[in-house]
Scaffold this active site. Structure first.
Site, PDB file in Angstrom:
ATOM      1  N   HIS A 111       1.821  -5.018  11.915  1.00 53.79           N
ATOM      2  CA  HIS A 111       2.766  -3.948  12.270  1.00 53.79           C
ATOM      3  C   HIS A 111       2.815  -2.910  11.164  1.00 53.79           C
ATOM      4  CE1 HIS A 111       5.105  -6.550   9.622  1.00 53.79           C
ATOM      5  NE2 HIS A 111       5.904  -5.515   9.397  1.00 53.79           N
ATOM      6  N   HIS A 267       0.477  -3.894   8.207  1.00 53.51           N
ATOM      7  CA  HIS A 267       0.486  -5.089   7.366  1.00 53.51           C
ATOM      8  C   HIS A 267       0.912  -6.328   8.141  1.00 53.51           C
ATOM      9  CE1 HIS A 267       4.417  -3.141   6.894  1.00 53.51           C
ATOM     10  NE2 HIS A 267       4.913  -4.353   6.738  1.00 53.51           N
TER      11      HIS A 267
HETATM   12  C1  SIN Z   1       7.318  -6.389   5.910  1.00 53.54           C
HETATM   13  O1  SIN Z   1       6.871  -6.678   6.995  1.00 53.54           O
HETATM   14  O2  SIN Z   1       7.676  -5.249   5.646  1.00 53.54           O
HETATM   15  C2  SIN Z   1       7.424  -7.468   4.847  1.00 53.54           C
HETATM   16  C3  SIN Z   1       6.144  -8.082   4.524  1.00 53.54           C
HETATM   17  C4  SIN Z   1       6.288  -9.344   3.757  1.00 53.54           C
HETATM   18  O3  SIN Z   1       7.355  -9.970   3.788  1.00 53.54           O
HETATM   19  O4  SIN Z   1       5.312  -9.745   3.147  1.00 53.54           O
END
Ligand code: SIN
Length: 294
Positions: A111, A267
């Site tokens: 996302h 990510h």
């Molecule tokens: C997020 O999705 O912004 C957080 C990513 C994470 O917790 O590694």
């Protein structure tokens, strides 16, 4: 390690930032900066480095919540920690991502942050507070590299498309459980998650580069095509976006800070841990996404 000047060589900028590249495409570790007291020259260079390298890591920073908010405020204008989720008691700009919270939402789907709002954040600043002994890495995909490595006919196809992003699947039930009252976003209290439309290809407002701007976390469908066509196009784009050569992965240590450009990346938080994992996120206000005009 190379020293890269990311801004024009005026005398005050000559020193450059110490950047250690994480791959040929994107991602870098930034050395030699204390995020509690960056100079204005360093901040200017960081803004440039973020657009160029898309994901930056800062090792061994010892930030408290207030330090993280202060650093994010130097980068841009922080938003509420999240449009819907509870924010830190003393800092409304911080979204605590705490796996011990009974309402914790795993981010184990590719996302880009908060694309279900009309003005999604330009950047995110994530701090590792408490980590499992092993696991809990985060991966990023470079959406510009992904766009540029599509074949020309597919680029032409997606250049003209629009997609709907819908936060209800992830956050609708949460919002209802909390009386339909979220946080302030774009000057209004969020009381519902009306789906929004964004271009499938986003033109970066600073670099002008094009990147894929759809994600399986929040994109529901493509406008003006059949369900089957929408599914087929999105599946193709997601598989392409997340090819290993378009991604990097970070193994966190407590005190690390990661900053990424949401206008050029997606990510994924790896859900492979069994011990508590606590992160603190601040997002920086962004523009309404714009697509190609030709
Ligand atoms: C997020 O999705 O912004 C957080 C990513 C994470 O917790 O590694």
């Amino acid at each position: 390690m190379t020293t890269i000047a990311t801004a024009p060589a005026t005398p005050s900028l000559r020193a450059g930032l110490e950047l250690e590249r994480l791959g040929p495409g994107f991602g870098a570790i930034v050395h030699g900066i204390d995020l509690r007291r960056p100079t204005e020259v360093q901040m200017e260079q960081l803004r440039g480095a973020l657009v160029e390298h898309k994901v930056l890591f800062f090792r061994g920073q010892d930030l408290a919540d207030a330090d993280q908010v202060a650093f994010a405020s130097r980068l841009g204008k922080p938003t509420a920690g999240h449009p819907v989720a509870a924010t830190a008691a003393a800092h409304a700009e911080i979204y605590p991502i705490d796996s011990t919270d009974p309402e914790f939402s795993f981010s184990d789907e590719w996302h880009t942050d908060v694309t279900f709002m009309q003005t999604p954040p330009a950047a995110s600043v994530l701090r590792a507070v408490r980590l499992p002994d092993t696991g809990g890495d985060t991966s990023w995909a470079d959406s510009q590299l992904a766009y540029e490595s599509l074949s020309e006919p597919v680029r032409r196809l997606v250049d003209g498309l629009t997609a709907v992003h819908d936060g209800n699947r992830e956050w609708g039930a949460y919002l209802r459980r909390h009386g339909g009252r979220g946080n302030e976003w774009d000057g209004r209290t969020v009381t519902g998650l009306t789906p929004v439309e964004h271009p499938v290809v986003r033109v970066h407002p600073v670099s002008g580069r094009r990147g894929l701007f759809v994600n399986p976390g929040f994109t529901s469908h493509i406008v003006g095509v059949s369900d089957a066509e929408s599914r087929g196009i999105l599946d193709l784009l997601y598989a392409h976006l997340t090819k290993p050569e378009h991604t990097i992965r970070h193994r966190w240590a407590v005190g690390d800070v990661g900053v990424w450009d949401n206008r050029s990346t997606a990510h994924y938080a790896n859900r492979d841990y069994t011990q508590p994992r606590v992160m603190a996120r601040v997002t920086i206000r962004g523009d309404r996404p714009v697509g190609p005009t030709t």
